[in-house]
Design a protein around this motif. Structure first.
Motif, PDB file in Angstrom:
ATOM      1  N   TYR A   7       0.850  -1.187   0.000  1.00 36.36           N
ATOM      2  CA  TYR A   7       0.000   0.000   0.000  1.00 36.36           C
ATOM      3  C   TYR A   7       0.881   1.231   0.000  1.00 36.36           C
ATOM      4  CZ  TYR A   7      -3.363  -3.408   1.786  1.00 36.36           C
ATOM      5  OH  TYR A   7      -4.150  -4.515   1.953  1.00 36.36           O
ATOM      6  N   VAL A   8       0.451   2.268  -0.706  1.00 33.89           N
ATOM      7  CA  VAL A   8       1.133   3.560  -0.677  1.00 33.89           C
ATOM      8  C   VAL A   8       0.078   4.603  -0.323  1.00 33.89           C
ATOM      9  CG1 VAL A   8       2.521   5.244  -1.944  1.00 33.89           C
ATOM     10  CG2 VAL A   8       2.762   2.799  -2.469  1.00 33.89           C
ATOM     11  N   ILE A   9       0.384   5.403   0.699  1.00 35.61           N
ATOM     12  CA  ILE A   9      -0.545   6.430   1.174  1.00 35.61           C
ATOM     13  C   ILE A   9       0.125   7.780   1.034  1.00 35.61           C
ATOM     14  CG2 ILE A   9      -1.887   7.235   3.142  1.00 35.61           C
ATOM     15  CD1 ILE A   9      -1.595   4.478   4.360  1.00 35.61           C
ATOM     16  N   ASN A  10      -0.611   8.763   0.492  1.00 41.16           N
ATOM     17  CA  ASN A  10      -0.035  10.105   0.374  1.00 41.16           C
ATOM     18  C   ASN A  10      -0.021  10.785   1.744  1.00 41.16           C
ATOM     19  OD1 ASN A  10      -2.639  11.145   0.795  1.00 41.16           O
ATOM     20  ND2 ASN A  10      -2.995  11.535  -1.360  1.00 41.16           N
ATOM     21  N   LYS A  11       0.565  11.956   1.815  1.00 39.55           N
ATOM     22  CA  LYS A  11       0.741  12.631   3.105  1.00 39.55           C
ATOM     23  C   LYS A  11      -0.578  13.059   3.742  1.00 39.55           C
ATOM     24  CE  LYS A  11       1.786  17.023   0.904  1.00 39.55           C
ATOM     25  NZ  LYS A  11       2.848  17.959   0.601  1.00 39.55           N
ATOM     26  N   SER A  12      -1.644  13.088   2.956  1.00 38.45           N
ATOM     27  CA  SER A  12      -2.962  13.436   3.483  1.00 38.45           C
ATOM     28  C   SER A  12      -3.733  12.223   3.985  1.00 38.45           C
ATOM     29  CB  SER A  12      -3.792  14.134   2.398  1.00 38.45           C
ATOM     30  OG  SER A  12      -3.120  15.256   1.920  1.00 38.45           O
ATOM     31  N   GLY A  13      -3.181  11.030   3.782  1.00 35.50           N
ATOM     32  CA  GLY A  13      -3.843   9.819   4.242  1.00 35.50           C
ATOM     33  C   GLY A  13      -4.648   9.109   3.175  1.00 35.50           C
ATOM     34  N   GLY A  14      -4.573   9.589   1.938  1.00 36.50           N
ATOM     35  CA  GLY A  14      -5.309   8.958   0.848  1.00 36.50           C
ATOM     36  C   GLY A  14      -4.522   7.813   0.217  1.00 36.50           C
ATOM     37  N   LEU A  15      -5.204   6.735  -0.062  1.00 36.65           N
ATOM     38  CA  LEU A  15      -4.568   5.584  -0.702  1.00 36.65           C
ATOM     39  C   LEU A  15      -4.306   5.913  -2.167  1.00 36.65           C
ATOM     40  CD1 LEU A  15      -3.734   2.567  -0.367  1.00 36.65           C
ATOM     41  CD2 LEU A  15      -6.027   2.000  -1.193  1.00 36.65           C
ATOM     42  N   ARG A  95      12.474   0.104   1.284  1.00 39.27           N
ATOM     43  CA  ARG A  95      13.379   1.145   0.788  1.00 39.27           C
ATOM     44  C   ARG A  95      13.542   1.028  -0.729  1.00 39.27           C
ATOM     45  NH1 ARG A  95      15.236   6.086   2.358  1.00 39.27           N
ATOM     46  NH2 ARG A  95      16.725   6.585   0.757  1.00 39.27           N
ATOM     47  N   LYS A  96      13.636  -0.219  -1.223  1.00 39.57           N
ATOM     48  CA  LYS A  96      13.738  -0.434  -2.672  1.00 39.57           C
ATOM     49  C   LYS A  96      12.451  -0.042  -3.386  1.00 39.57           C
ATOM     50  CE  LYS A  96      17.244  -4.048  -2.475  1.00 39.57           C
ATOM     51  NZ  LYS A  96      17.547  -5.475  -2.714  1.00 39.57           N
ATOM     52  N   VAL A  97      11.311  -0.282  -2.763  1.00 36.36           N
ATOM     53  CA  VAL A  97      10.030   0.148  -3.340  1.00 36.36           C
ATOM     54  C   VAL A  97      10.003   1.665  -3.434  1.00 36.36           C
ATOM     55  CG1 VAL A  97       7.526   0.255  -2.986  1.00 36.36           C
ATOM     56  CG2 VAL A  97       8.744  -1.897  -2.610  1.00 36.36           C
ATOM     57  N   PHE A  98      10.484   2.331  -2.386  1.00 36.68           N
ATOM     58  CA  PHE A  98      10.565   3.791  -2.407  1.00 36.68           C
ATOM     59  C   PHE A  98      11.471   4.269  -3.545  1.00 36.68           C
ATOM     60  CE2 PHE A  98      12.834   7.662  -0.972  1.00 36.68           C
ATOM     61  CZ  PHE A  98      11.771   8.550  -1.058  1.00 36.68           C
ATOM     62  N   ASP A  99      12.585   3.593  -3.752  1.00 37.32           N
ATOM     63  CA  ASP A  99      13.485   3.947  -4.855  1.00 37.32           C
ATOM     64  C   ASP A  99      12.784   3.799  -6.207  1.00 37.32           C
ATOM     65  OD1 ASP A  99      15.499   4.503  -3.045  1.00 37.32           O
ATOM     66  OD2 ASP A  99      16.514   2.574  -3.321  1.00 37.32           O
ATOM     67  N   LEU A 100      12.006   2.724  -6.368  1.00 40.38           N
ATOM     68  CA  LEU A 100      11.235   2.543  -7.607  1.00 40.38           C
ATOM     69  C   LEU A 100      10.218   3.669  -7.772  1.00 40.38           C
ATOM     70  CD1 LEU A 100      10.497  -1.308  -7.596  1.00 40.38           C
ATOM     71  CD2 LEU A 100      12.186  -0.080  -8.977  1.00 40.38           C
ATOM     72  N   TYR A 101       9.590   4.049  -6.670  1.00 44.97           N
ATOM     73  CA  TYR A 101       8.616   5.136  -6.690  1.00 44.97           C
ATOM     74  C   TYR A 101       9.262   6.444  -7.160  1.00 44.97           C
ATOM     75  CZ  TYR A 101       5.512   8.703  -4.625  1.00 44.97           C
ATOM     76  OH  TYR A 101       4.711   9.802  -4.413  1.00 44.97           O
ATOM     77  N   THR A 102      10.439   6.748  -6.620  1.00 43.41           N
ATOM     78  CA  THR A 102      11.101   7.988  -7.030  1.00 43.41           C
ATOM     79  C   THR A 102      11.578   7.914  -8.482  1.00 43.41           C
ATOM     80  OG1 THR A 102      13.214   7.251  -6.115  1.00 43.41           O
ATOM     81  CG2 THR A 102      11.829   8.625  -4.710  1.00 43.41           C
ATOM     82  N   LEU A 121       5.723   1.319 -15.839  1.00 39.60           N
ATOM     83  CA  LEU A 121       7.114   1.008 -15.490  1.00 39.60           C
ATOM     84  C   LEU A 121       7.269   0.718 -13.998  1.00 39.60           C
ATOM     85  CD1 LEU A 121       9.199   3.493 -17.668  1.00 39.60           C
ATOM     86  CD2 LEU A 121       9.132   0.992 -17.834  1.00 39.60           C
ATOM     87  N   PHE A 122       6.531   1.422 -13.175  1.00 42.42           N
ATOM     88  CA  PHE A 122       6.552   1.161 -11.736  1.00 42.42           C
ATOM     89  C   PHE A 122       6.017  -0.242 -11.461  1.00 42.42           C
ATOM     90  CE2 PHE A 122       4.373   1.410  -7.538  1.00 42.42           C
ATOM     91  CZ  PHE A 122       5.498   1.589  -6.741  1.00 42.42           C
ATOM     92  N   ASP A 123       4.894  -0.587 -12.081  1.00 39.88           N
ATOM     93  CA  ASP A 123       4.293  -1.910 -11.893  1.00 39.88           C
ATOM     94  C   ASP A 123       5.236  -3.028 -12.324  1.00 39.88           C
ATOM     95  OD1 ASP A 123       1.877  -0.968 -10.852  1.00 39.88           O
ATOM     96  OD2 ASP A 123       0.942  -0.834 -12.832  1.00 39.88           O
ATOM     97  N   VAL A 124       5.842  -2.878 -13.484  1.00 41.52           N
ATOM     98  CA  VAL A 124       6.738  -3.911 -14.025  1.00 41.52           C
ATOM     99  C   VAL A 124       7.948  -4.102 -13.115  1.00 41.52           C
ATOM    100  CG1 VAL A 124       8.318  -4.423 -15.934  1.00 41.52           C
ATOM    101  CG2 VAL A 124       6.002  -3.620 -16.415  1.00 41.52           C
ATOM    102  N   ASN A 125       8.574  -3.012 -12.704  1.00 37.48           N
ATOM    103  CA  ASN A 125       9.759  -3.111 -11.869  1.00 37.48           C
ATOM    104  C   ASN A 125       9.437  -3.568 -10.447  1.00 37.48           C
ATOM    105  OD1 ASN A 125      12.292  -2.241 -13.394  1.00 37.48           O
ATOM    106  ND2 ASN A 125      10.752  -0.750 -14.041  1.00 37.48           N
ATOM    107  N   LEU A 126       8.259  -3.217  -9.970  1.00 42.69           N
ATOM    108  CA  LEU A 126       7.816  -3.696  -8.672  1.00 42.69           C
ATOM    109  C   LEU A 126       7.619  -5.212  -8.719  1.00 42.69           C
ATOM    110  CD1 LEU A 126       6.870  -3.065  -5.791  1.00 42.69           C
ATOM    111  CD2 LEU A 126       4.588  -2.684  -6.725  1.00 42.69           C
TER     112      LEU A 126
END
Length: 133
Positions: A7-15, A95-102, A121-126
């Motif tokens: 799961y990834v949540i933005n700073k406002s709490g939204g998925l 941490r690696k997921v975060f790197d893919l995100y960036t 590209l995020f989906d494939v690399n994830l």
């Protein structure tokens, strides 16, 4: 495989992203949104009531049938996974997921910050990253 969901949540709490990696009972969309919102709120409360200065919230929660690990970026975006208790190296994986995100989401000129992630590209690399685990 020890990883159940990401799961990834933005700073406002939204998925803004959710992906299942195991054949488990799936939550419906409303339950998934509620789960992300509750985790964001619990994290915020933990930060406020912590007796330690500089606490960033809950990073690991152990339940009877799964573990939940969380990584919070400097911008407040939270990445968390549900996995088996036996899974090793989860903080490093986050941490690696975060790197893919960036690399694949934030550098995408068509992505708007804080909006749902729709990046192939995020989906494939994830998927590749998780397959290595």
């Amino acid at each position: 495989m020890g990883l159940y969901s990401l799961y990834v949540i933005n700073k406002s709490g939204g998925l803004i992203y959710q992906r299942d990696f195991a054949d488990i009972v799936k939550m419906d969309t409303n339950d998934t949104l509620r789960f992300a919102s509750i985790w964001h709120s619990l994290n915020a409360i933990a930060t406020q009531i912590s007796p330690l200065k500089g606490c960033t919230g809950i990073t690991h929660l152990e339940a009877e049938s799964f573990d939940l690990h969380c990584f919070q970026s400097k911008t407040g975006t939270k990445f968390f996974v549900t996995c088996t208790s036996e899974m090793q190296g989860v903080p490093k994986l986050l941490r690696k997921v975060f790197d893919l995100y960036t690399d694949y989401v934030l550098k995408n000129p068509f992505y708007e910050t804080e909006m749902p992630i729709r990046c192939e590209l995020f989906d494939v690399n994830l998927e590749r990253l998780v397959a290595k685990q």
